[in-house]
Design a protein around this motif. Structure first.
Motif, PDB file in Angstrom:
ATOM      1  N   MET A 134       5.402  11.857   6.790  1.00 36.16           N
ATOM      2  CA  MET A 134       4.135  11.404   6.218  1.00 36.16           C
ATOM      3  C   MET A 134       4.344  10.905   4.796  1.00 36.16           C
ATOM      4  N   LYS A 135       3.778   9.737   4.499  1.00 35.50           N
ATOM      5  CA  LYS A 135       3.899   9.142   3.171  1.00 35.50           C
ATOM      6  C   LYS A 135       2.980   9.873   2.199  1.00 35.50           C
ATOM      7  N   LYS A 136       3.507  10.253   1.034  1.00 38.90           N
ATOM      8  CA  LYS A 136       2.705  10.923   0.011  1.00 38.90           C
ATOM      9  C   LYS A 136       2.445   9.972  -1.150  1.00 38.90           C
ATOM     10  N   ILE A 137       1.185   9.867  -1.549  1.00 39.43           N
ATOM     11  CA  ILE A 137       0.814   9.028  -2.686  1.00 39.43           C
ATOM     12  C   ILE A 137      -0.095   9.816  -3.624  1.00 39.43           C
ATOM     13  N   GLU A 138      -0.296   9.272  -4.814  1.00 38.89           N
ATOM     14  CA  GLU A 138      -1.144   9.946  -5.789  1.00 38.89           C
ATOM     15  C   GLU A 138      -2.625   9.606  -5.589  1.00 38.89           C
ATOM     16  N   VAL A 139      -2.932   8.304  -5.426  1.00 39.11           N
ATOM     17  CA  VAL A 139      -4.342   7.889  -5.399  1.00 39.11           C
ATOM     18  C   VAL A 139      -4.610   6.963  -4.224  1.00 39.11           C
ATOM     19  N   LEU A 140      -5.661   7.268  -3.471  1.00 38.81           N
ATOM     20  CA  LEU A 140      -6.182   6.385  -2.436  1.00 38.81           C
ATOM     21  C   LEU A 140      -7.492   5.784  -2.941  1.00 38.81           C
ATOM     22  N   ILE A 141      -7.583   4.452  -2.937  1.00 43.37           N
ATOM     23  CA  ILE A 141      -8.785   3.748  -3.372  1.00 43.37           C
ATOM     24  C   ILE A 141      -9.473   3.175  -2.143  1.00 43.37           C
ATOM     25  N   VAL A 142     -10.769   3.417  -2.017  1.00 48.59           N
ATOM     26  CA  VAL A 142     -11.538   2.889  -0.897  1.00 48.59           C
ATOM     27  C   VAL A 142     -12.386   1.728  -1.406  1.00 48.59           C
ATOM     28  N   GLY A 143     -12.040   0.513  -0.953  1.00 47.00           N
ATOM     29  CA  GLY A 143     -12.770  -0.686  -1.354  1.00 47.00           C
ATOM     30  C   GLY A 143     -11.934  -1.598  -2.245  1.00 47.00           C
ATOM     31  N   GLN A 144     -11.882  -2.894  -1.899  1.00 45.98           N
ATOM     32  CA  GLN A 144     -11.129  -3.856  -2.697  1.00 45.98           C
ATOM     33  C   GLN A 144     -12.034  -4.974  -3.215  1.00 45.98           C
ATOM     34  N   GLY A 145     -13.182  -4.542  -3.770  1.00 46.92           N
ATOM     35  CA  GLY A 145     -13.998  -5.458  -4.548  1.00 46.92           C
ATOM     36  C   GLY A 145     -13.462  -5.502  -5.966  1.00 46.92           C
TER      37      GLY A 145
END
Length: 346
Positions: free
Chosen positions: A1-12
């Protein structure tokens, strides 16, 4: 499983600027964006006006916002290899009463960066006669669609963009897992869709539908934005974006005949020139009831953040407050201003 710091929902605009802030700071980021969901940014003219004409005051925080905005868009232009922000002066036709107020403001050093001059005649042809004409400096516009498309290509090349829907109810939200990604923090940047968000229903969002036209007017000057009750924004090749409208009941992104007629009627009161309508768009602005952005951490969920409510001033607001969001996400002790904190609605 890939681990990341921040997930952003929305690309406006909000999600895109925040993603760049975090990426350029070396933070691992993924953006989840549902391409089926409309974004007001693509419809918006992207205009920047440092003044509020109705009361002839400076736009909120303009002295802090403008330098950050211009610097950030220049950096992103270099990064993306596209030019999408343009400085362009603005003409405001003035009544006799407005002319007196403009002269008063022009003598105030606080307005010096934004009022260029007050002319007795219009510096361009085809504008109806007025008592005088105020010339605004510090104004301009962002080619919003070009910017979002260039950003999308960048995010795709970096493997940062996931085109999918994110549902709080349907995803492993508490365990901080989306698809095969484990995230530490999540930021919702979903524009007017925040209105029905189950975690942020306490925020007093007041979405407003806006409609914009694109016209072709070969005899109209492209050297200025013209703005009185309707804006006329040159975008090149004798094309202009013209708008806008405000509608609080019909919150669809479907253009209407009433919206078009409202814009055309006001346009004909401003300029006398032949034109043809080429495009007609509608979008829903994520406007907040107190007209201030919404930033901050959820009151119960430490890993959940919101960045929204940019409204009609989004092009100018987004870079400054994307940086504020970055600092808040990375520094647990950072305190954002009460005026923009999402907790002001609790």
């Amino acid at each position: 499983m890939k681990k990341i710091e921040v997930l952003i929902v929305g690309q406006g605009l909000a999600g895109t600027l925040l993603a760049f802030e975090l990426h350029l700071a070396g933070v691992s980021v993924r953006i989840v964006n549902n391409p089926q969901k409309s974004t007001a940014t693509r419809v918006a003219a992207g205009m920047v006006n440092p003044l509020v004409f109705k009361r002839m005051t400076k736009s909120w925080m303009v002295d802090e916002l403008l330098p950050v905005m211009k610097k950030r868009y220049r950096v992103l232009e270099e990064l993306l290899g596209e030019r999408f922000y343009f400085n362009l002066p603005m003409i405001k036709p003035l009544s006799e009463q407005e002319t007196a107020l403009w002269h008063e403001r022009k003598s105030d050093e606080k307005f010096a960066p934004f009022i260029n001059e007050i002319c007795e005649s219009s510096p361009v042809d085809r504008v109806f006669e007025s008592h005088a004409y105020g010339i605004v400096k510090g104004s301009g516009y962002l080619k919003t669609g070009l910017f979002l498309d260039a950003a999308k290509r960048f995010f795709q090349q970096k493997g940062m963009l996931i085109e999918a829907d994110f549902s709080v109810q349907e995803n492993d939200f508490e365990n901080r897992v989306f698809q095969n990604i484990q995230f530490n923090k999540i930021v919702f940047c979903e524009g007017h869709y925040l209105k029905t968000h189950p975690l942020f229903d306490f925020i007093r969002l007041q979405p407003a539908k806006g409609e914009v036209l694109q016209i072709y007017a070969p005899d109209l000057s492209e050297e200025y934005i013209i703005n009185r009750r309707v804006f006329v924004l040159p975008i090149g090749d004798h094309r202009f974006k013209v708008g806008s409208t405000y509608e609080w009941k019909d919150l669809t992104d479907i253009p209407t005949e009433d919206g078009k007629n409202s814009i055309v009627d006001r346009l004909k009161d401003l300029i006398h020139v032949d034109f043809s309508i080429e495009q007609h768009w509608a979008g829903v602005r994520p406007t907040v009831i107190d007209r201030r952005p919404v930033l901050g951490k959820h009151p119960q969920h430490e890993h959940v953040f919101v960045f929204n409510g940019l409204g009609t001033k989004g092009v100018m607001l987004a870079p400054y407050f994307a940086n504020e969001m970055k600092v808040l996400i990375l520094d647990g002790n950072y305190q954002i201003a009460d005026e923009v904190n999402c907790k002001r609605f609790l």
